[in-house]
Scaffold this active site. Sequence first.
Site, PDB file in Angstrom:
ATOM      1  N   LYS A 159       0.752  -1.260  -0.152  1.00 27.26           N
ATOM      2  CA  LYS A 159       0.232   0.082  -0.009  1.00 27.26           C
ATOM      3  C   LYS A 159       0.819   1.320   0.005  1.00 27.26           C
ATOM      4  O   LYS A 159       0.559   2.298  -0.756  1.00 27.26           O
ATOM      5  CB  LYS A 159      -0.773   0.033   1.179  1.00 27.26           C
ATOM      6  CG  LYS A 159      -1.864  -1.269   1.219  1.00 27.26           C
ATOM      7  CD  LYS A 159      -2.612  -1.493  -0.215  1.00 27.26           C
ATOM      8  CE  LYS A 159      -3.315  -2.785  -0.101  1.00 27.26           C
ATOM      9  NZ  LYS A 159      -3.783  -3.300  -1.508  1.00 27.26           N
ATOM     10  N   GLU A 202      -2.744   7.256   7.905  1.00 25.76           N
ATOM     11  CA  GLU A 202      -3.491   8.050   7.084  1.00 25.76           C
ATOM     12  C   GLU A 202      -4.314   8.739   7.939  1.00 25.76           C
ATOM     13  O   GLU A 202      -4.706   8.311   9.067  1.00 25.76           O
ATOM     14  CB  GLU A 202      -4.308   7.116   6.163  1.00 25.76           C
ATOM     15  CG  GLU A 202      -3.687   6.503   5.080  1.00 25.76           C
ATOM     16  CD  GLU A 202      -4.415   6.032   3.967  1.00 25.76           C
ATOM     17  OE1 GLU A 202      -5.819   5.722   4.362  1.00 25.76           O
ATOM     18  OE2 GLU A 202      -4.011   5.015   3.059  1.00 25.76           O
ATOM     19  N   HIS A 248     -16.343  -5.134   6.536  1.00 23.01           N
ATOM     20  CA  HIS A 248     -15.672  -5.021   5.353  1.00 23.01           C
ATOM     21  C   HIS A 248     -16.024  -6.259   4.318  1.00 23.01           C
ATOM     22  O   HIS A 248     -15.294  -6.456   3.461  1.00 23.01           O
ATOM     23  CB  HIS A 248     -14.114  -5.162   5.678  1.00 23.01           C
ATOM     24  CG  HIS A 248     -13.811  -4.261   6.727  1.00 23.01           C
ATOM     25  ND1 HIS A 248     -13.567  -2.716   6.040  1.00 23.01           N
ATOM     26  CD2 HIS A 248     -13.027  -4.062   7.686  1.00 23.01           C
ATOM     27  CE1 HIS A 248     -13.295  -2.160   6.901  1.00 23.01           C
ATOM     28  NE2 HIS A 248     -12.901  -3.070   8.134  1.00 23.01           N
ATOM     29  N   ARG A 251      -7.729  -7.826  -9.823  1.00 25.62           N
ATOM     30  CA  ARG A 251      -8.473  -9.253 -10.179  1.00 25.62           C
ATOM     31  C   ARG A 251      -9.792  -8.686 -10.792  1.00 25.62           C
ATOM     32  O   ARG A 251     -10.070  -7.574 -10.623  1.00 25.62           O
ATOM     33  CB  ARG A 251      -8.705  -9.832  -8.951  1.00 25.62           C
ATOM     34  CG  ARG A 251      -9.579  -9.046  -7.889  1.00 25.62           C
ATOM     35  CD  ARG A 251     -10.044  -9.853  -6.756  1.00 25.62           C
ATOM     36  NE  ARG A 251     -11.083  -9.331  -6.060  1.00 25.62           N
ATOM     37  CZ  ARG A 251     -10.595  -8.356  -4.949  1.00 25.62           C
ATOM     38  NH1 ARG A 251      -9.397  -7.979  -4.694  1.00 25.62           N
ATOM     39  NH2 ARG A 251     -11.336  -7.575  -4.384  1.00 25.62           N
TER      40      ARG A 251
HETATM   41  C1  MV4 Z   1     -10.193   4.279   5.415  1.00 25.69           C
HETATM   42  C2  MV4 Z   1     -11.440   4.720   5.839  1.00 25.69           C
HETATM   43  C3  MV4 Z   1     -11.280   6.110   6.427  1.00 25.69           C
HETATM   44  N1  MV4 Z   1     -10.078   6.681   6.297  1.00 25.69           N
HETATM   45  N2  MV4 Z   1      -9.065   4.818   5.167  1.00 25.69           N
HETATM   46  C4  MV4 Z   1     -11.505  -0.262   4.623  1.00 25.69           C
HETATM   47  C5  MV4 Z   1     -11.354  -1.239   3.349  1.00 25.69           C
HETATM   48  C6  MV4 Z   1      -9.749  -0.695   3.126  1.00 25.69           C
HETATM   49  N3  MV4 Z   1      -9.550  -0.864   1.770  1.00 25.69           N
HETATM   50  C7  MV4 Z   1      -9.812   0.653   3.593  1.00 25.69           C
HETATM   51  N4  MV4 Z   1     -10.900   1.045   4.358  1.00 25.69           N
HETATM   52  C8  MV4 Z   1     -10.949   2.223   4.711  1.00 25.69           C
HETATM   53  N5  MV4 Z   1     -10.195   2.999   4.734  1.00 25.69           N
HETATM   54  C9  MV4 Z   1      -9.045   6.162   5.671  1.00 25.69           C
HETATM   55  N6  MV4 Z   1      -7.860   6.984   5.724  1.00 25.69           N
HETATM   56  C10 MV4 Z   1     -12.358   4.021   5.917  1.00 25.69           C
HETATM   57  C11 MV4 Z   1     -12.364   2.707   5.396  1.00 25.69           C
HETATM   58  C12 MV4 Z   1     -13.504   1.828   5.571  1.00 25.69           C
HETATM   59  C13 MV4 Z   1     -14.239   1.287   4.436  1.00 25.69           C
HETATM   60  C14 MV4 Z   1     -13.768   1.559   3.266  1.00 25.69           C
HETATM   61  C15 MV4 Z   1     -14.392   0.807   2.266  1.00 25.69           C
HETATM   62  C16 MV4 Z   1     -15.373   0.295   2.442  1.00 25.69           C
HETATM   63  C17 MV4 Z   1     -15.801   0.131   3.694  1.00 25.69           C
HETATM   64  C18 MV4 Z   1     -15.362   0.688   4.607  1.00 25.69           C
HETATM   65  C19 MV4 Z   1     -15.936   0.357   5.927  1.00 25.69           C
HETATM   66  C20 MV4 Z   1     -15.058   0.861   7.153  1.00 25.69           C
HETATM   67  C21 MV4 Z   1     -13.913   1.684   6.763  1.00 25.69           C
END
Ligand code: MV4
Length: 499
Positions: free
Chosen positions: A116, A200, A235, A292
Site C-alpha cells: 500500500k 493516514e 468489510h 483481479r
Molecule cells: C479508510 C477509511 C477512512 N479513512 N482510510 C476499509 C477497507 C480498506 N480498503 C480501507 N478501508 C477504509 N479506509 C481512511 N484513511 C475507511 C475505510 C473503511 C471502508 C472503506 C471501504 C468500504 C467500507 C469501509 C468500511 C469501514 C472503513
Amino acid sequence: MFSKILVANRGEIAVRVMRTAREMGIATVAVCSDADRDALHALTADETVFLGDSDPASSYLNIDKIIDAALKTGAQAIHPGYGFLAENPTFADRVVDAGLVFIGPPGDVMAKLGDKTTARTIMSDSHVPIIPGMTASEADPAKLASIAKEMGYPVLVKAAAGGGGKGMRIVSSPDSLAEAAATCGREALSAFGDGSIYLEKYLERPRHVEFQILADTRGNVVHLFERECSIQRRHQKIIEETPSPALNPELRAAMGEAAVAAARAAGYVNAGTVEFLLDQTGRFYFLEVNTRLQVEHPVTELTTGMDLVRRQLEIAAGLPLPFTQEQAQPRGHAIECRIYAEDPELDFMPAPGRILFARAAEGPGVRFDHGIYSGCTVPMHYDPILGKLIVWAEDRPSACARMMRALKESVILGVRTPIEFLLDILESKAFRSGDIHTWFIDEHFPGWKPDPSDDGIASLGYVFYDMVGPRPELVAAGGETDPEGSSPWRTLGAWDLAR
Ligand code: MV4
C-alpha cells in the site's frame, strides 16, 4: 485465442468464467478439492482435475498442483477468479515461468500495487489524489507521534501489506497511538508476513466508489465507470450498484480520469479496479487497486453491455481493446445482492450445509450468477458465497423494485441466507434516498434480526407447487377454502427444514 483454459477457482466465479469460455469456443478445465467433487463448477467444465484434500493449502492455494494440472491437460492459460491465488504475484510469475499465460496483470505490477505504501507513492507521483498521510512505512513511535500530530487526529494505522479492511486501527488521541501501532504491526506480521505500518488521516463516513478499468498490452487504458460499494458490514460488501447515486457527470469524469491515470502509472494490464473513498464534500482519494476480476463485476457488465471475462481473455491473448473510451456508454441502473450461506440470527455467521432446494429468480432484467443446485453441499472449508443476484432496469427506483421482486422469487432451502435482510435494506427509505456511506448498516440496521412472525415469503408458493402441485384453494375454486389460508411454511414445515 486460446483453445483451452484452466480455471483455478471454485463456486460461482469458476462457473461464470467457464460460461464465457464456452461461448468463445474455448475448452475448460476445472480443478476441485475433495469437498468439491460434486460441486457445480466441477460438473460444468469439459474436464476436471482433482487437486487433493479439502483444506485450501492442499487444493485451491496449491500452486504446484494447479500448474501441473494445466500442463497435464494442455491448457494454455489460467484464470484465477477472485480470492485464493488471484492476487498472488508469485503465482502469476510461476504460471508464466511454466510457459502458460496468466489471465490477469503481470506479477511485478501486482506486487507493487499490493504494497500500500508503494501504491500510494506511485499514485502521488502521478497526481492521483491520495488520502493525506504517509507514503513510507515507519516503526519508530516518536516519529509516528510527530507525523500524527502534524496530520491531526483521528488517524488510521494501516498495514502496508493489508487491504480490504484487514489490519486497520483508528486512533483518536496521542495516548493510544504507540500501542495501536505496535498491535497493528504484530497483527500484520502474523497475517501477511510483513509487519510494516503507516498512517493516514481518518475519513469519517466516506463512500466507497470504485472504477472498473481495462488495459491491453498495447498501452490502451479505459475505464468502464463506477460501482458504489458502500453497503457493507465488517468489510464484507452486501449490495453494489452502478451508477453511484453520489456522482454527477463532472465528478464521474474526474474520477474516471484519475482511475485511468492510476492504471497507467502502475503499468497495469488486464481488468482491474481502482478503489476510491469519496468524502461528504465531494473530494475523492485513491484507496487501493484490486488486481483481479471482482465479485461485483456483473453490474458493470449489465450497464455497459460488455462481457468483462471476454475482455480479460482477449487482453491475455494479446489482442487490442475493441473499443475506445468514447465508445463506452453506460445505460440504465444495475444492482447486485450477494447471497451467502450465513445465519442472520447468529450475527451472519457462515452457515454451510446441504441445499435441499434451490430455485432461481427469472424474468425481465434478472441475472443469477451462482455455483449451486438442489441437493448440492456448501462446504465449510471456503467462503460460503452461494451466488449473486443482479438486476438491470432503466433507473434506480425501477432497479430497486426489480431486485425486491427477484429476491422474493428466489428460493434457497436447507441453508440460511440473508434474503430477508436484503429485502429490508432495499425497502428502506434510507437506501432509497441514495444517501449511503460505509457506516450505513451500523447506522440504519444495527443488530438486525429476522422477523419471527414472518412465516410466509410469497416465493415459497413455488416450492409448494413443485412438491405437491397446485394450491388447494385453486383446485377448490368457488368451493370451500382453508380458513387459515395456505401458508406453504405451515403446510410443508419448510421453516424447520431451513433451520
Ligand atoms: C479508510 C477509511 C477512512 N479513512 N482510510 C476499509 C477497507 C480498506 N480498503 C480501507 N478501508 C477504509 N479506509 C481512511 N484513511 C475507511 C475505510 C473503511 C471502508 C472503506 C471501504 C468500504 C467500507 C469501509 C468500511 C469501514 C472503513
